[in-house]
Design an enzyme around this catalytic site. Structure first.
Site, PDB file in Angstrom:
ATOM      1  N   HIS A  60       0.808  -1.274  -0.110  1.00  0.00           N
ATOM      2  CA  HIS A  60      -0.096   0.091  -0.075  1.00  0.00           C
ATOM      3  C   HIS A  60       0.998   1.325  -0.108  1.00  0.00           C
ATOM      4  CE1 HIS A  60      -3.903  -2.021   0.519  1.00  0.00           C
ATOM      5  NE2 HIS A  60      -3.158  -2.898   1.388  1.00  0.00           N
ATOM      6  N   CYS A  73       0.232   2.412  -5.432  1.00  0.00           N
ATOM      7  CA  CYS A  73      -0.207   3.791  -5.667  1.00  0.00           C
ATOM      8  C   CYS A  73       0.409   4.973  -5.392  1.00  0.00           C
ATOM      9  CB  CYS A  73      -1.569   3.968  -5.112  1.00  0.00           C
ATOM     10  SG  CYS A  73      -2.998   2.885  -5.200  1.00  0.00           S
TER      11      CYS A  73
END
Length: 116
Positions: free
Chosen positions: A4, A60
């Protein structure tokens, strides 16, 4: 890094959009997220001239996580150039500031840890 990532308010005011890109490690609840400025200071800035560093970020917000002056974009043109062993096109990172990068480099280092 595969995991993440996110964004945090830019407390050093070196980001055009006011947000730092971050990596979210397994222990983020105790240790916090790792901001792009820290990654630059600990991983990129200490590299001697002529050294190549290969980083893979599968997350991301990773396009500018290393705080570099250029961004590689996986376009069809760049993919074809890569397949042919030719130079790929690098795009300017609009949020990069040499002045602010030099400030990061000038930060003190104590006990192997860099502090802003």
């Amino acid at each position: 890094f595969s995991g993440h990532a996110g964004a945090a308010v830019d407390e050093t005011r070196d980001e055009e959009d006011g947000m730092d890109e971050t990596l979210v490690p397994l222990d983020y609840q105790d240790a916090g997220q790792i901001i792009d400025d820290t990654i630059y200071q600990l991983l990129v800035a200490p590299l001697p001239r002529g050294v190549n560093l290969v980083c893979v970020f599968d997350c991301c917000h990773s396009g500018t996580i290393l705080e570099l002056p250029f961004i590689f974009s996986a376009t069809e043109e760049n993919d074809a150039a890569l397949q042919e062993g030719k130079q790929q096109t690098l795009y300017p990172n609009g949020g990069f500031s040499m002045y602010l990068s030099q400030q990061l480099l000038a930060a003190t280092s104590v006990g192997g840890l860099t502090h802003l």
